[in-house]
Design a protein around this motif. Structure first.
Motif, PDB file in Angstrom:
ATOM      1  N   VAL A  60       0.804  -1.232   0.000  1.00  0.00           N
ATOM      2  CA  VAL A  60       0.000   0.000   0.000  1.00  0.00           C
ATOM      3  C   VAL A  60       0.836   1.281   0.000  1.00  0.00           C
ATOM      4  O   VAL A  60       0.305   2.356  -0.260  1.00  0.00           O
ATOM      5  CB  VAL A  60      -0.977   0.014   1.199  1.00  0.00           C
ATOM      6  N   ILE A  61       2.127   1.185   0.299  1.00  0.00           N
ATOM      7  CA  ILE A  61       2.963   2.384   0.391  1.00  0.00           C
ATOM      8  C   ILE A  61       2.982   3.142  -0.937  1.00  0.00           C
ATOM      9  O   ILE A  61       2.696   4.343  -1.001  1.00  0.00           O
ATOM     10  CB  ILE A  61       4.391   2.021   0.837  1.00  0.00           C
ATOM     11  N   THR A  62       3.324   2.444  -2.026  1.00  0.00           N
ATOM     12  CA  THR A  62       3.420   3.114  -3.325  1.00  0.00           C
ATOM     13  C   THR A  62       2.062   3.605  -3.831  1.00  0.00           C
ATOM     14  O   THR A  62       1.968   4.744  -4.313  1.00  0.00           O
ATOM     15  CB  THR A  62       4.107   2.195  -4.349  1.00  0.00           C
ATOM     16  N   PRO A  63       0.988   2.819  -3.753  1.00  0.00           N
ATOM     17  CA  PRO A  63      -0.316   3.354  -4.179  1.00  0.00           C
ATOM     18  C   PRO A  63      -0.744   4.605  -3.409  1.00  0.00           C
ATOM     19  O   PRO A  63      -1.322   5.523  -4.000  1.00  0.00           O
ATOM     20  CB  PRO A  63      -1.274   2.192  -3.923  1.00  0.00           C
ATOM     21  N   LEU A  64      -0.465   4.663  -2.111  1.00  0.00           N
ATOM     22  CA  LEU A  64      -0.799   5.866  -1.345  1.00  0.00           C
ATOM     23  C   LEU A  64       0.036   7.057  -1.819  1.00  0.00           C
ATOM     24  O   LEU A  64      -0.465   8.179  -1.931  1.00  0.00           O
ATOM     25  CB  LEU A  64      -0.581   5.626   0.144  1.00  0.00           C
ATOM     26  N   ALA A  67      -1.085   8.665  -5.031  1.00  0.00           N
ATOM     27  CA  ALA A  67      -2.221   9.574  -4.895  1.00  0.00           C
ATOM     28  C   ALA A  67      -1.791  10.973  -4.457  1.00  0.00           C
ATOM     29  O   ALA A  67      -2.638  11.849  -4.269  1.00  0.00           O
ATOM     30  CB  ALA A  67      -3.226   9.004  -3.900  1.00  0.00           C
ATOM     31  N   GLY A  68      -0.471  11.174  -4.258  1.00  0.00           N
ATOM     32  CA  GLY A  68       0.027  12.510  -3.952  1.00  0.00           C
ATOM     33  C   GLY A  68       0.504  12.726  -2.539  1.00  0.00           C
ATOM     34  O   GLY A  68       0.788  13.866  -2.147  1.00  0.00           O
ATOM     35  N   TYR A  69       0.640  11.651  -1.768  1.00  0.00           N
ATOM     36  CA  TYR A  69       1.055  11.778  -0.369  1.00  0.00           C
ATOM     37  C   TYR A  69       2.490  11.279  -0.180  1.00  0.00           C
ATOM     38  O   TYR A  69       2.913  10.317  -0.826  1.00  0.00           O
ATOM     39  CB  TYR A  69       0.134  10.963   0.541  1.00  0.00           C
ATOM     40  N   ARG A  70       3.210  11.926   0.703  1.00  0.00           N
ATOM     41  CA  ARG A  70       4.465  11.362   1.185  1.00  0.00           C
ATOM     42  C   ARG A  70       4.111  10.333   2.244  1.00  0.00           C
ATOM     43  O   ARG A  70       3.318  10.605   3.153  1.00  0.00           O
ATOM     44  CB  ARG A  70       5.350  12.443   1.801  1.00  0.00           C
ATOM     45  N   VAL A  71       4.690   9.140   2.148  1.00  0.00           N
ATOM     46  CA  VAL A  71       4.356   8.046   3.053  1.00  0.00           C
ATOM     47  C   VAL A  71       5.582   7.692   3.891  1.00  0.00           C
ATOM     48  O   VAL A  71       6.674   7.471   3.349  1.00  0.00           O
ATOM     49  CB  VAL A  71       3.858   6.806   2.279  1.00  0.00           C
ATOM     50  N   ARG A 288      -6.418  -7.315   1.922  1.00  0.00           N
ATOM     51  CA  ARG A 288      -7.184  -6.534   0.940  1.00  0.00           C
ATOM     52  C   ARG A 288      -6.522  -5.160   0.748  1.00  0.00           C
ATOM     53  O   ARG A 288      -7.088  -4.137   1.090  1.00  0.00           O
ATOM     54  CB  ARG A 288      -8.624  -6.346   1.423  1.00  0.00           C
ATOM     55  N   PRO A 289      -5.307  -5.149   0.169  1.00  0.00           N
ATOM     56  CA  PRO A 289      -4.587  -3.881   0.060  1.00  0.00           C
ATOM     57  C   PRO A 289      -5.312  -2.832  -0.772  1.00  0.00           C
ATOM     58  O   PRO A 289      -5.256  -1.642  -0.453  1.00  0.00           O
ATOM     59  CB  PRO A 289      -3.239  -4.270  -0.558  1.00  0.00           C
ATOM     60  N   GLY A 290      -5.974  -3.251  -1.837  1.00  0.00           N
ATOM     61  CA  GLY A 290      -6.695  -2.291  -2.664  1.00  0.00           C
ATOM     62  C   GLY A 290      -7.794  -1.597  -1.888  1.00  0.00           C
ATOM     63  O   GLY A 290      -7.954  -0.362  -1.963  1.00  0.00           O
ATOM     64  N   GLU A 291      -8.550  -2.358  -1.115  1.00  0.00           N
ATOM     65  CA  GLU A 291      -9.617  -1.789  -0.307  1.00  0.00           C
ATOM     66  C   GLU A 291      -9.059  -0.904   0.800  1.00  0.00           C
ATOM     67  O   GLU A 291      -9.626   0.142   1.135  1.00  0.00           O
ATOM     68  CB  GLU A 291     -10.487  -2.902   0.284  1.00  0.00           C
ATOM     69  N   PHE A 292      -7.925  -1.326   1.379  1.00  0.00           N
ATOM     70  CA  PHE A 292      -7.267  -0.507   2.404  1.00  0.00           C
ATOM     71  C   PHE A 292      -6.907   0.860   1.830  1.00  0.00           C
ATOM     72  O   PHE A 292      -7.203   1.906   2.435  1.00  0.00           O
ATOM     73  CB  PHE A 292      -6.013  -1.225   2.909  1.00  0.00           C
ATOM     74  N   VAL A 293      -6.276   0.870   0.674  1.00  0.00           N
ATOM     75  CA  VAL A 293      -5.876   2.119   0.033  1.00  0.00           C
ATOM     76  C   VAL A 293      -7.103   2.989  -0.246  1.00  0.00           C
ATOM     77  O   VAL A 293      -7.102   4.193   0.033  1.00  0.00           O
ATOM     78  CB  VAL A 293      -5.099   1.838  -1.267  1.00  0.00           C
ATOM     79  N   ASN A 294      -8.150   2.385  -0.778  1.00  0.00           N
ATOM     80  CA  ASN A 294      -9.353   3.153  -1.101  1.00  0.00           C
ATOM     81  C   ASN A 294      -9.965   3.794   0.145  1.00  0.00           C
ATOM     82  O   ASN A 294     -10.367   4.964   0.127  1.00  0.00           O
ATOM     83  CB  ASN A 294     -10.381   2.252  -1.780  1.00  0.00           C
ATOM     84  N   GLU A 295     -10.064   3.018   1.226  1.00  0.00           N
ATOM     85  CA  GLU A 295     -10.669   3.540   2.452  1.00  0.00           C
ATOM     86  C   GLU A 295      -9.822   4.664   3.046  1.00  0.00           C
ATOM     87  O   GLU A 295     -10.348   5.704   3.476  1.00  0.00           O
ATOM     88  CB  GLU A 295     -10.842   2.416   3.480  1.00  0.00           C
ATOM     89  N   VAL A 296      -8.511   4.476   3.075  1.00  0.00           N
ATOM     90  CA  VAL A 296      -7.632   5.498   3.641  1.00  0.00           C
ATOM     91  C   VAL A 296      -7.680   6.766   2.796  1.00  0.00           C
ATOM     92  O   VAL A 296      -7.833   7.878   3.318  1.00  0.00           O
ATOM     93  CB  VAL A 296      -6.194   4.973   3.772  1.00  0.00           C
ATOM     94  N   LEU A 297      -7.571   6.612   1.480  1.00  0.00           N
ATOM     95  CA  LEU A 297      -7.557   7.794   0.618  1.00  0.00           C
ATOM     96  C   LEU A 297      -8.881   8.549   0.664  1.00  0.00           C
ATOM     97  O   LEU A 297      -8.899   9.793   0.637  1.00  0.00           O
ATOM     98  CB  LEU A 297      -7.231   7.393  -0.818  1.00  0.00           C
TER      99      LEU A 297
END
Length: 305
Positions: A60-64, A67-71, A288-297
């Protein structure tokens, strides 16, 4: 599961001195937004749980960051490649470590989005209590927060036997030594809905991390601090009421905490929201990394400057 992209990651080490005069080493991953990103939206701090390390967030680090965030994803005190001191495992002290990492070492400016899972959720909550002025939003879950009514209701149940077992001095270390793989596998097997989320190589990352000298002792000391954590959380709740930082409780819909989470989040967070990721167990960012990313973003996007 598709391979994760770590090409933009920096694996770094920070040496920090805390207000208690601890000098500790913190290992962390830093991932900047892609070069094509015109505006950085802010910083997301990812805090792992047990029996994991920052490796928990590999998918999830790179997908986040895309989206424009420093992780920033650290190994907290006692885990991974970070220092393993004997003391300092209250969640308030561990939260201070990470605040020092961000603001004194890395030099973050502005507020951050704090995301914590399991033990990391407890640290994230303490971080928001202590440093709410520098928190844009809080995403936490998959933990029964010490001091909450939920924690008091379940702390003696069989499903969380380790809450009590880890409190015993010396004996757990002796029984687990040489069998770290068996012990760690137990937690993944019993808490998982997606059966194949963890391959052998990733599992070995965790086993080797907790085989390091002092690592299992440190992990158990994290639990041995629950009594003090509960006292502090009740004290904060009495003095300040529920935290005012925008908060999301994120839980795996297939794991037992999901059906109990709403009451805890409402008790501890003013106006807190709760979301459950369906067909998912305890380890949301891995199962569920995709869902995690979606919920966080979705959540942090509503609370970004």
């Amino acid at each position: 599961m598709a391979p994760y992209d770590s090409s933009r990651w920096e694996n770094l080490i920070a040496h920090i001195t805390t207000s208690s005069n601890d000098s500790i080493r913190l290992s962390y991953i830093s991932c900047a937004p892609a070069a094509t990103t015109t505006t950085t939206k802010g910083t997301i701090l990812l805090i792992h749980g047990f029996p994991e390390t920052s490796h928990q967030f590999r998918h999830v680090i790179t997908p986040l960051s895309d989206a424009g965030y420093r992780v920033i994803a650290p190994d907290y005190r006692g885990a991974g490649r970070s220092s393993k001191p004997v003391a300092g495992y209250t969640k308030a002290r561990m939260a201070e470590d990470l605040h020092k990492l961000l603001y004194s070492h890395i030099g973050i400016s502005g507020k951050v989005h704090v995301v914590g899972h399991d033990i990391g959720g407890m640290i994230a909550y303490a971080y928001a209590q202590l440093h709410g002025e520098s928190v844009a939003s809080l995403v936490w879950g998959e933990c029964a927060l010490p001091g909450s009514q939920l924690f008091d209701a379940i702390k003696g149940l069989e499903d969380v036997f380790h809450f009590l077992f880890h409190q015993i001095l010396d004996l757990p270390e002796a029984l687990i030594a040489g069998k770290e793989d068996v012990y760690i596998r137990h937690f993944f097997d019993k808490q998982t809905v997606v059966a194949d989320f963890l391959d052998r190589e990733d599992f070995e990352v965790y086993v080797q991390a907790y085989k390091q000298p002092g690592a299992m002792r440190a992990a158990l000391n994290v639990y041995r601090a629950f009594g003090e954590d509960a006292r502090r959380n009740r004290e904060w709740l009495k003095e300040n009421g529920p935290i005012k930082v925008p908060s999301l409780g994120l839980f795996g819909g297939g794991f037992k905490l999901a059906e109990l989470a709403d009451g805890m989040v409402q008790e501890m967070c003013q106006g807190g929201e709760v979301r459950a990721v369906e067909a998912c167990g305890h380890n949301i960012a891995e199962e569920r990394p995709g869902e995690f990313v979606n919920e966080v973003l979705e959540f942090v996007g509503r609370h970004s400057a």
